[in-house]
Scaffold this active site. Structure first.
Site, PDB file in Angstrom:
ATOM      1  CE  LYS A 201      30.335  60.436 -11.981  1.00 36.90           C
ATOM      2  NZ  LYS A 201      29.926  59.518 -10.882  1.00 36.90           N
ATOM      3  CD  GLU A 207      18.760  68.685 -17.891  1.00 34.05           C
ATOM      4  OE1 GLU A 207      17.714  68.360 -17.310  1.00 34.05           O
ATOM      5  OE2 GLU A 207      19.717  67.898 -18.081  1.00 34.05           O
ATOM      6  N   GLY A 262      27.360  62.542  -7.703  1.00 33.03           N
ATOM      7  CA  GLY A 262      27.242  63.928  -8.137  1.00 33.03           C
ATOM      8  C   GLY A 262      27.048  64.913  -7.008  1.00 33.03           C
ATOM      9  NE  ARG A 263      22.340  62.379  -3.348  1.00 29.57           N
ATOM     10  CZ  ARG A 263      22.107  61.409  -4.221  1.00 29.57           C
ATOM     11  NH1 ARG A 263      22.209  61.666  -5.522  1.00 29.57           N
ATOM     12  NH2 ARG A 263      21.788  60.190  -3.831  1.00 29.57           N
ATOM     13  CD  GLU A 348      19.587  63.783  -6.958  1.00 32.56           C
ATOM     14  OE1 GLU A 348      18.900  64.460  -7.755  1.00 32.56           O
ATOM     15  OE2 GLU A 348      20.834  63.730  -7.017  1.00 32.56           O
ATOM     16  CG  HIS A 379      10.469  91.046   6.962  1.00 34.72           C
ATOM     17  ND1 HIS A 379       9.750  92.047   7.570  1.00 34.72           N
ATOM     18  CD2 HIS A 379      11.687  91.030   7.570  1.00 34.72           C
ATOM     19  CE1 HIS A 379      10.496  92.628   8.499  1.00 34.72           C
ATOM     20  NE2 HIS A 379      11.683  92.031   8.517  1.00 34.72           N
ATOM     21  CE  LYS A 504      18.295  63.320 -15.597  1.00 34.28           C
ATOM     22  NZ  LYS A 504      19.650  62.852 -15.255  1.00 34.28           N
TER      23      LYS A 504
END
Length: 538
Positions: A201, A207, A262-263, A348, A379, A504
């Site tokens: 954005k 990153e 964002g999510r 979040e 398993h 951050k």
């Protein structure tokens, strides 16, 4: 404005506390006393079936939960969400991801959304028709999404879930600043036939931009030129100046807005890689499925409202029975990324300890979300779910019709999907264990305690007829509205994420110290780790 009601002050909360102390039933008791329980606690939505009947809730408990939702003014909050009020109050933003899929109704946002969808359609059509050529004249065959968090998890989950709908474009995802992921993905690619989507954005996410610059350097070192960047890089962002500075033509910039978190952004141009991979008509079906769930959530009475019921059952577990985690268990390989997607969407959103008045909460908020596809999880960690000391509610998901021809595989998968919730419900008594051992001529009283299953462990089962874009869209929207409902009852803001900022902020001076080979001023443990890492790197 959202209501700001402390749920613990409501009459319903007190009633639920009493019910939690006094309830002595088992889930099997509930089935025995109510032959109609399955019908009462199960719901059809389009082609998806939600079965809540194996949960530890009675009629009295559910009615008290509905009353709690009303006392916390959930109806008013739903209206505020859909009407565009700035309910993300700490950032002074509206929360309007639902506008991105409102295809059947015209609103003040419709033109903005329609313009971006049209751009996405054109890009998807050009790629899938082979018209989008790289710098050497070869058509694009691979598309790489570089983003992180909501710019990665949602598109990656949806794109992989809809693999049977892929056309000629193969998708790739790079999110981790650990360059190992970058190296492994780029190693498979030809720069002449690869398109990169830089999804950020602000176009400043550390990153994402680190990976983007490295991808550009790889592209230039492998034969591309600066002028070729325009054919091989596009951006999903709001920062036009930074996009242009990177070398991307503003014509290849896809926009979204501050009212899209964002999510919750996979429905927007953040979903460009999805639209390009499955084709725009299928992407539109994804939006339509979500829109149908929006309509259901907004208009249905709570007693028939599927996201509300799921949310309230979760509150019952988290706040009154102290079941603090939820296992998401998809019995379909295509949904393998759903648990990690829901980790971000839920944790979040509702991992908050301050209420909407800025006061510390005195009760549990968001649950711990985790999971793995079946039958792999059986398993690995199902032992803890069946016989451990923690009660872990589970959500099992299954697709009735596979997208492959191996019916024997699918029958066995379906049998496991059905057997696990049944085993959690019924358990196995001492008498049953002893009887089985006698029949096998192996009665060993010492082993009996180890083979007893307590049972009475709750689960929800979700069964989809086919994993179509429409059905997947409605399923994701179901989870979005479930999360929203819980945040309202817990009196927290679900659409900010200030908790991710501190790490951050601290990383910046630490990075400077690392690059300068200095120690800086840190706590003793961090200073020790920094020194040790510097010594190892020598």
């Amino acid at each position: 404005m959202l209501p700001a009601i402390n749920p613990t002050t409501t009459r319903s909360w007190a009633e639920l506390q009493v019910l939690a102390k006094e309830s002595s039933f088992t889930i099997q008791n509930l089935f025995e006393h109510d032959p109609n329980r399955v019908n009462k606690f199960s719901f059809d939505f389009e082609s998806t079936y939600f079965d809540f009947s194996k949960n530890s809730v009675s009629d009295d408990i559910l009615n008290a939960l509905f009353n709690l939702a009303h006392e916390c003014e959930l109806p008013q909050a739903i209206d505020a969400l859909f009407s565009g009020e700035k309910i993300n109050q700490t950032e002074n933003r509206a929360v309007l991801h639902t506008e991105l899929r409102k295809l059947s109704e015209s609103t003040q946002y419709s033109k903005l959304v329609a313009n971006e969808l049209e751009k996405m359609k054109k890009a998807s059509d050009r790629l899938n028709s082979g018209q989008w050529k790289g710098y050497s004249g070869k058509q694009i065959t691979d598309i790489v999404n570089i983003g992180i968090g909501g710019s990665d998890l949602g598109p990656k989950m949806v794109t992989n879930a809809l693999r049977p709908y892929w056309g000629s474009i193969k998708p790739h995802f790079i999110s981790n600043v650990d360059a190992q992921q970058l190296v492994e993905e780029l190693d498979e690619l030809n720069p002449e036939t690869t398109l990169f989507i830089i999804a950020s954005k602000t176009f400043t996410t550390q990153e994402t931009m680190t990976n983007a610059e490295s991808a550009k350097a790889w592209f230039l070192s492998e034969g591309g030129s600066e002028t070729d960047i325009a054919k091989h890089f596009v951006a999903v962002s709001t920062n036009k100046d930074a996009v242009n500075a990177f070398g991307i033509d503003s014509e290849n910039m896809f926009e979204f807005w501050d009212w899209v978190g964002g999510r919750y952004s996979l429905w927007s141009s953040i979903g460009l890689i999805t639209a390009c991979t499955i084709g725009y008509p299928n992407f539109e079906q994804l939006l339509l499925g979500a829109e149908e769930m929006d309509i259901h959530f907004r208009n249905s009475a709570f007693e028939k409202n599927i996201p509300v019921i799921a949310a309230l059952i979760g509150i019952w577990y988290n706040n009154f029975l102290r079941y603090e985690s939820l296992a998401i268990l998809p019995y379909d390989h295509r949904l393998r990324h759903l648990p990690s997607y829901l980790q971000q969407a839920d944790m979040e959103s509702n991992g908050k300890s301050v209420d909407r008045l800025g006061k510390n909460v005195t009760y549990q908020t968001g649950p711990i979300i985790w999971g793995e596809p079946g039958t792999n999880g059986q398993h690995a960690f199902y032992q803890l779910i069946h016989q451990g000391t923690k009660i872990i509610p589970c959500e099992f998901l299954m697709v009735a019709n596979p997208a492959h021809p191996y019916q024997d595989h699918h029958d066995k998968l379906l049998s496991n999907f059905l057997a696990q919730p049944e085993a959690l419900l019924k358990g196995k008594s001492k008498e049953e264990v002893e009887s089985e051992l006698k029949e096998s001529n192996g009665l060993n009283l010492n082993i009996v305690p180890f083979k007893i299953f307590e049972g009475n462990r709750p689960s929800t089962s979700i069964l989809v007829d086919n994993l179509t874009p429409f059905n997947l869209g409605s399923l994701i929207a179901f989870y979005e509205h479930k999360i929203f409902t819980q945040g309202i009852v817990w009196n927290i803001f679900s659409f900010d994420q200030w908790g991710v900022e501190l790490g951050k902020q601290l990383a910046k001076p630490i990075l400077s110290d690392i690059q300068k080979k200095e120690m800086g001023t840190h706590d003793a443990s961090t200073a020790g780790l920094m020194k040790r890492s510097q010594d190892m790197r020598k």
